[in-house]
Design an enzyme around this catalytic site. Sequence first.
Site, PDB file in Angstrom:
ATOM      1  N   CYS A   1      16.551  34.454  44.570  1.00 26.59           N
ATOM      2  CA  CYS A   1      16.150  35.376  43.514  1.00 26.59           C
ATOM      3  C   CYS A   1      16.243  34.735  42.136  1.00 26.59           C
ATOM      4  CB  CYS A   1      17.007  36.639  43.561  1.00 26.59           C
ATOM      5  SG  CYS A   1      18.779  36.345  43.377  1.00 26.59           S
TER       6      CYS A   1
ATOM      7  N   HIS B   1      20.531  17.113  39.521  1.00 26.48           N
ATOM      8  CA  HIS B   1      20.154  18.525  39.457  1.00 26.48           C
ATOM      9  C   HIS B   1      20.497  19.223  40.769  1.00 26.48           C
ATOM     10  CE1 HIS B   1      17.891  22.157  38.553  1.00 26.48           C
ATOM     11  NE2 HIS B   1      17.279  22.014  39.713  1.00 26.48           N
TER      12      HIS B   1
ATOM     13  N   GLU C   1      29.454  30.928  41.750  1.00 26.98           N
ATOM     14  CA  GLU C   1      29.148  31.821  42.875  1.00 26.98           C
ATOM     15  C   GLU C   1      28.971  30.986  44.145  1.00 26.98           C
ATOM     16  OE1 GLU C   1      26.109  32.125  44.520  1.00 26.98           O
ATOM     17  OE2 GLU C   1      24.758  30.948  43.285  1.00 26.98           O
TER      18      GLU C   1
ATOM     19  N   GLN D   1      27.317  31.806  47.060  1.00 32.98           N
ATOM     20  CA  GLN D   1      26.162  32.042  47.913  1.00 32.98           C
ATOM     21  C   GLN D   1      25.197  30.857  47.952  1.00 32.98           C
ATOM     22  OE1 GLN D   1      23.964  35.529  46.780  1.00 32.98           O
ATOM     23  NE2 GLN D   1      22.953  35.705  48.759  1.00 32.98           N
TER      24      GLN D   1
ATOM     25  N   ALA E   1      25.103  57.509  41.802  1.00 34.18           N
ATOM     26  CA  ALA E   1      24.233  56.703  42.665  1.00 34.18           C
ATOM     27  C   ALA E   1      23.405  55.701  41.875  1.00 34.18           C
ATOM     28  CB  ALA E   1      23.311  57.610  43.472  1.00 34.18           C
TER      29      ALA E   1
ATOM     30  N   MET F   1      25.590  50.641  38.930  1.00 36.54           N
ATOM     31  CA  MET F   1      26.998  50.243  39.037  1.00 36.54           C
ATOM     32  C   MET F   1      27.629  50.779  40.309  1.00 36.54           C
ATOM     33  SD  MET F   1      27.813  48.212  36.617  1.00 36.54           S
ATOM     34  CE  MET F   1      29.598  48.263  36.502  1.00 36.54           C
TER      35      MET F   1
END
Length: 431
Positions: A55, A104, A119, A121, A195, A198
């Site tokens: 993403c 890179h 992170e 992931q 809902a 957050m």
Amino acid sequence: MSAGKPQIFALGVNHLTAPASLRDRLMLSEEEAQAFAGEMLRDGGLRELVILSTCNRSEIYGVTDVPAEARMRVESAWGKRRGVGEDEFRGHGYFFVRGEAVRHLFRVIGSLDSLVLGEMQILGQVKEAYQRAAENRWTDFYLNRVFQAGLHAGKRIHAETAIHAGAVSIAAAAVDLARKVLGEIAGKTVGVVGAGEMGELAAQHLHKAGARDFVFFNRSREAAERLAAAFGGEIRLLPELPDHLARCDVLVAATGASGLVITAEQVRNAARPRQGRPLFLIDIAAPRDIDPAAGEIENTFLFSIDDLKRVTDGNAEARRQAAQQAEAVAEEEATKIEAWEKGLEIVPVLRDLRERYRAMTEKEIGKWAADLPPNLRPRLESLGHGLLNKFLHGPTTQLKRLGEQGDAQRAGYYANLLFALTDGEDGNDSP
């Protein structure tokens, strides 16, 4: 650099260079990636290829003889396939070659180039992209070596630095605090009030931590149904909250209300039937959803968005300091690849050297073996090849070292001069 020498390049866009709309347009589905990779390996001048799409980034790592030409072909084909003009691509993209491309990639793997520093992931995403390319035979010795070294660098960064330590998002920090108070989240009942974005993020992190028993409280059922479908659980309208609050071990409040949604009295009433079992309240709304006085009730723990922000700010600073160590690891491993890449230029010379003297050794063995009993030939062959390896060890080691230092051309010149690799003679002075 002249054609014929393989060079790695990295071409793409990420969260620092391109808006989300452009990143989305450049993402390739698995089916599109298959077709695109085949086209580039067949007609795009690429020897090898890995496609990384997340993403936050869409990147292509390739090996080619002529990077400038490969860039034009890849950009053109990629842009046409996804409806992105050449100027738009160039205006938001980046292109790195050789050492810059390797650095890179290693920074990407080490999450030094991520939207959220540290992170975890991305390491798995790169590994998956590489494995997919390897399984499809889009890679060969060059990218296999580079990506394996990069994944090793990523593991070192994770093991040797604290860049991944500590939550840096409000929702993740809330889950960390909940674990400290309640222990394991698995088996706990979680209430989510609101809902919106957050509330959804909090549910996502809690679900990842093991929560499966959710109660979603909201003013309308429709908005809560999406969360219940995603994470499981039941839906209750907001007026029902006081009747079900005692069931919750964790309650996340994240509405957009202008005033308090949960009073201290409601929390006090919910605490009594819990008989001392702790109630963990997380108020990530602005303005507050939960009366601050609720935090004074026995066995009740209340954390506001300000409390969580202090935690995340401290963790973010710790990660920034750890990033310096991570950068050093990435640079160290990239330098090794750079030396290996330079050493590739001496490989043809080493191959010619070994082949020339192996042929000479075989000739001498054949000449002397003719007068020996057959059972002695294996011993003679072992002696000859053993001596050959010992004689060539010193020269080949020095030639490799010169190659890795970027001096392959001079090393090749002197190897040809000293070992007569190109004069066509076998070096045999025997009568």
